[in-house]
Write a protein that holds these residues in place. Structure first.
Motif, PDB file in Angstrom:
ATOM      1  N   VAL A 240      24.682  -5.539  -4.609  1.00  0.00           N
ATOM      2  CA  VAL A 240      24.186  -4.205  -4.257  1.00  0.00           C
ATOM      3  C   VAL A 240      23.021  -3.810  -5.169  1.00  0.00           C
ATOM      4  O   VAL A 240      22.017  -3.233  -4.708  1.00  0.00           O
ATOM      5  N   SER A 241      23.118  -4.123  -6.451  1.00  0.00           N
ATOM      6  CA  SER A 241      22.058  -3.756  -7.397  1.00  0.00           C
ATOM      7  C   SER A 241      20.752  -4.472  -7.060  1.00  0.00           C
ATOM      8  O   SER A 241      19.685  -3.842  -6.960  1.00  0.00           O
ATOM      9  N   ILE A 242      20.815  -5.789  -6.905  1.00  0.00           N
ATOM     10  CA  ILE A 242      19.605  -6.576  -6.659  1.00  0.00           C
ATOM     11  C   ILE A 242      19.000  -6.235  -5.296  1.00  0.00           C
ATOM     12  O   ILE A 242      17.792  -5.961  -5.184  1.00  0.00           O
ATOM     13  N   MET A 243      19.851  -6.210  -4.261  1.00  0.00           N
ATOM     14  CA  MET A 243      19.345  -5.881  -2.929  1.00  0.00           C
ATOM     15  C   MET A 243      18.861  -4.438  -2.867  1.00  0.00           C
ATOM     16  O   MET A 243      17.866  -4.133  -2.190  1.00  0.00           O
ATOM     17  N   GLY A 244      19.558  -3.548  -3.569  1.00  0.00           N
ATOM     18  CA  GLY A 244      19.149  -2.151  -3.570  1.00  0.00           C
ATOM     19  C   GLY A 244      17.768  -1.963  -4.180  1.00  0.00           C
ATOM     20  O   GLY A 244      16.941  -1.200  -3.659  1.00  0.00           O
ATOM     21  N   ILE A 245      17.498  -2.649  -5.284  1.00  0.00           N
ATOM     22  CA  ILE A 245      16.185  -2.543  -5.932  1.00  0.00           C
ATOM     23  C   ILE A 245      15.095  -3.083  -5.016  1.00  0.00           C
ATOM     24  O   ILE A 245      14.056  -2.438  -4.803  1.00  0.00           O
ATOM     25  N   ILE A 246      15.325  -4.266  -4.461  1.00  0.00           N
ATOM     26  CA  ILE A 246      14.312  -4.888  -3.608  1.00  0.00           C
ATOM     27  C   ILE A 246      14.032  -4.035  -2.372  1.00  0.00           C
ATOM     28  O   ILE A 246      12.876  -3.723  -2.056  1.00  0.00           O
ATOM     29  N   LEU A 247      15.092  -3.630  -1.664  1.00  0.00           N
ATOM     30  CA  LEU A 247      14.913  -2.861  -0.441  1.00  0.00           C
ATOM     31  C   LEU A 247      14.308  -1.488  -0.712  1.00  0.00           C
ATOM     32  O   LEU A 247      13.517  -0.980   0.094  1.00  0.00           O
ATOM     33  N   SER A 248      14.660  -0.871  -1.841  1.00  0.00           N
ATOM     34  CA  SER A 248      14.111   0.446  -2.178  1.00  0.00           C
ATOM     35  C   SER A 248      12.596   0.369  -2.368  1.00  0.00           C
ATOM     36  O   SER A 248      11.845   1.219  -1.861  1.00  0.00           O
ATOM     37  N   PHE A 249      12.138  -0.648  -3.081  1.00  0.00           N
ATOM     38  CA  PHE A 249      10.696  -0.778  -3.313  1.00  0.00           C
ATOM     39  C   PHE A 249       9.958  -1.173  -2.039  1.00  0.00           C
ATOM     40  O   PHE A 249       8.834  -0.701  -1.792  1.00  0.00           O
ATOM     41  N   VAL A 250      10.570  -2.027  -1.227  1.00  0.00           N
ATOM     42  CA  VAL A 250       9.934  -2.411   0.040  1.00  0.00           C
ATOM     43  C   VAL A 250       9.805  -1.197   0.962  1.00  0.00           C
ATOM     44  O   VAL A 250       8.738  -0.934   1.537  1.00  0.00           O
ATOM     45  N   LEU A 251      10.903  -0.436   1.106  1.00  0.00           N
ATOM     46  CA  LEU A 251      10.864   0.748   1.957  1.00  0.00           C
ATOM     47  C   LEU A 251       9.884   1.783   1.421  1.00  0.00           C
ATOM     48  O   LEU A 251       9.136   2.410   2.189  1.00  0.00           O
ATOM     49  N   SER A 252       9.864   1.958   0.110  1.00  0.00           N
ATOM     50  CA  SER A 252       8.936   2.900  -0.507  1.00  0.00           C
ATOM     51  C   SER A 252       7.489   2.510  -0.195  1.00  0.00           C
ATOM     52  O   SER A 252       6.645   3.366   0.094  1.00  0.00           O
ATOM     53  N   HIS A 253       7.195   1.220  -0.249  1.00  0.00           N
ATOM     54  CA  HIS A 253       5.834   0.734   0.031  1.00  0.00           C
ATOM     55  C   HIS A 253       5.388   1.161   1.420  1.00  0.00           C
ATOM     56  O   HIS A 253       4.251   1.636   1.599  1.00  0.00           O
ATOM     57  N   PHE A 254       6.272   1.027   2.410  1.00  0.00           N
ATOM     58  CA  PHE A 254       5.901   1.381   3.775  1.00  0.00           C
ATOM     59  C   PHE A 254       5.887   2.887   3.987  1.00  0.00           C
ATOM     60  O   PHE A 254       5.065   3.413   4.761  1.00  0.00           O
ATOM     61  N   ILE A 255       6.768   3.612   3.311  1.00  0.00           N
ATOM     62  CA  ILE A 255       6.749   5.078   3.415  1.00  0.00           C
ATOM     63  C   ILE A 255       5.423   5.620   2.909  1.00  0.00           C
ATOM     64  O   ILE A 255       4.823   6.521   3.515  1.00  0.00           O
ATOM     65  N   ARG A 256       4.927   5.040   1.818  1.00  0.00           N
ATOM     66  CA  ARG A 256       3.674   5.521   1.226  1.00  0.00           C
ATOM     67  C   ARG A 256       2.444   5.106   2.030  1.00  0.00           C
ATOM     68  O   ARG A 256       1.334   5.538   1.735  1.00  0.00           O
ATOM     69  N   LYS A 257       2.664   4.266   3.061  1.00  0.00           N
ATOM     70  CA  LYS A 257       1.584   3.916   3.976  1.00  0.00           C
ATOM     71  C   LYS A 257       1.366   4.997   5.035  1.00  0.00           C
ATOM     72  O   LYS A 257       0.341   5.022   5.713  1.00  0.00           O
ATOM     73  N   ILE A 258       2.366   5.880   5.196  1.00  0.00           N
ATOM     74  CA  ILE A 258       2.243   6.968   6.162  1.00  0.00           C
ATOM     75  C   ILE A 258       1.096   7.882   5.731  1.00  0.00           C
ATOM     76  O   ILE A 258       0.970   8.215   4.542  1.00  0.00           O
ATOM     77  N   PRO A 259       0.236   8.291   6.670  1.00  0.00           N
ATOM     78  CA  PRO A 259      -0.892   9.157   6.302  1.00  0.00           C
ATOM     79  C   PRO A 259      -0.453  10.371   5.491  1.00  0.00           C
ATOM     80  O   PRO A 259       0.518  11.036   5.834  1.00  0.00           O
ATOM     81  N   PHE A 260      -1.150  10.621   4.419  1.00  0.00           N
ATOM     82  CA  PHE A 260      -0.963  11.750   3.515  1.00  0.00           C
ATOM     83  C   PHE A 260       0.288  11.623   2.620  1.00  0.00           C
ATOM     84  O   PHE A 260       0.446  12.396   1.682  1.00  0.00           O
ATOM     85  N   ALA A 261       1.180  10.663   2.918  1.00  0.00           N
ATOM     86  CA  ALA A 261       2.398  10.538   2.109  1.00  0.00           C
ATOM     87  C   ALA A 261       2.077  10.171   0.668  1.00  0.00           C
ATOM     88  O   ALA A 261       2.733  10.642  -0.263  1.00  0.00           O
ATOM     89  N   LYS A 262       1.064   9.337   0.472  1.00  0.00           N
ATOM     90  CA  LYS A 262       0.726   8.886  -0.872  1.00  0.00           C
ATOM     91  C   LYS A 262       0.268  10.041  -1.763  1.00  0.00           C
ATOM     92  O   LYS A 262       0.414   9.991  -2.985  1.00  0.00           O
ATOM     93  N   LYS A 263      -0.239  11.114  -1.160  1.00  0.00           N
ATOM     94  CA  LYS A 263      -0.672  12.259  -1.964  1.00  0.00           C
ATOM     95  C   LYS A 263       0.515  12.968  -2.626  1.00  0.00           C
ATOM     96  O   LYS A 263       0.362  13.604  -3.659  1.00  0.00           O
ATOM     97  N   PHE A 264       1.686  12.861  -2.003  1.00  0.00           N
ATOM     98  CA  PHE A 264       2.866  13.542  -2.514  1.00  0.00           C
ATOM     99  C   PHE A 264       3.838  12.579  -3.191  1.00  0.00           C
ATOM    100  O   PHE A 264       4.659  12.985  -4.002  1.00  0.00           O
ATOM    101  N   LEU A 265       3.765  11.304  -2.820  1.00  0.00           N
ATOM    102  CA  LEU A 265       4.701  10.315  -3.330  1.00  0.00           C
ATOM    103  C   LEU A 265       3.985   9.262  -4.169  1.00  0.00           C
ATOM    104  O   LEU A 265       4.530   8.256  -4.514  1.00  0.00           O
TER     105      LEU A 265
END
Length: 265
Positions: A240-265
């Motif tokens: 859970v720890s290893i997969m959680g870290i990897i998936l969290s950063f991967v998901l975060s990367h794509f969330i911050r690709k959303i227009p204007f999201a990077k300004k807040f995140l």
């Protein structure tokens, strides 16, 4: 995100009523909000508002980038540690560790730890204003790192074999030195040896805040999946720890690709 915690609370706690009845009448209707790990952001926001009010009232000019006073030395850090210990002892007479008080609907506070939060916030303000992060003695930082590690080791050994009488709340004493020692030492170590970033560290630093916001949902999901798998608790923890870290950063990367999201995140 506070609304998202409602369904999580409903399913994790096994609320015995229809979902929408709980959400509308209790969670929202009674202001029984759950903020999860975001309580820390709420508390920091409260500190920032208080600091802004003080600055408006005091109207003292801030001098940036100049050393106005020398950074704290051994004696100052000992006094600060003892002050935290005394404050913790006093406040925990009425508010033991683990007792949370909802000061505002979105801000539950563990009052028993507030002296540390307030103390380190105030010291952080002075550290920034007087440039302590760049001028703090490396030797002093390493010594206090050793103190923090030693105090932590004493607490761990005490939990195993009982170094101190149960009637003596020695954890509060150790806690003061652990906090000051590890914070001071970590800052110095980071400044001297980790004050540079490659591509991986830059990526992780850019996504750290978003990961903080979303990781709990991924951890909940992974824990639910692992419950159905026959595996030892330590192995489950590692997966859970290893997969959680990897998936969290991967998901975060794509969330911050959303227009204007990077300004807040």
């Amino acid at each position: 995100m506070i609304i998202i915690f409602g369904p999580i609370t409903y399913f994790v706690d096994g609320i015995d009523m229809p979902f929408w009845t709980y959400m509308i009448l209790f969670y929202i209707g009674q202001g029984d909000f759950e903020v999860g790990h975001l309580w820390f952001i709420a508390l920091l926001l409260f500190f920032f508002v208080c600091y802004a009010i003080v600055r408006l009232i005091a109207s003292t000019p801030i001098i940036k980038g100049k050393v106005i006073t020398t950074p704290p030395g051994y004696i100052s850090l000992v006094i600060f540690s003892i002050a935290l210990i005394i404050a913790n002892y006093i406040i925990r007479i009425w508010f033991p560790v683990g007792e949370w008080v909802k000061i505002l609907p979105f801000m539950p506070v563990e009052v028993g730890r507030c002296p540390q939060y307030v103390g380190f916030f105030i010291v952080g303000v002075f550290a920034y204003r007087y440039n302590w992060l760049n001028t703090f003695s490396t030797k002093t930082g390493l010594v206090w790192l050793a103190i923090g590690i030693l105090a932590g080791a004493m607490h761990y050994i005490d939990s195993l074999i009982g170094l101190f009488p149960l009637s003596l709340d020695f954890w509060t004493v150790l806690e003061g030195f652990i906090g000051v020692g590890l914070v001071t030492g970590s800052l110095v170590i980071s400044r001297e040896y980790w004050n540079k970033r490659g591509k991986l560290m830059t990526f992780m630093a850019d996504n750290a805040f978003t990961v903080y916001l979303i990781h709990i949902f991924i951890i909940y999901l992974l824990q639910g999946i692992m419950e159905a798998i026959s595996m030892g608790p330590f192995n489950k923890f590692m997966v859970v720890s290893i997969m959680g870290i990897i998936l969290s950063f991967v998901l975060s990367h794509f969330i911050r690709k959303i227009p204007f999201a990077k300004k807040f995140l």
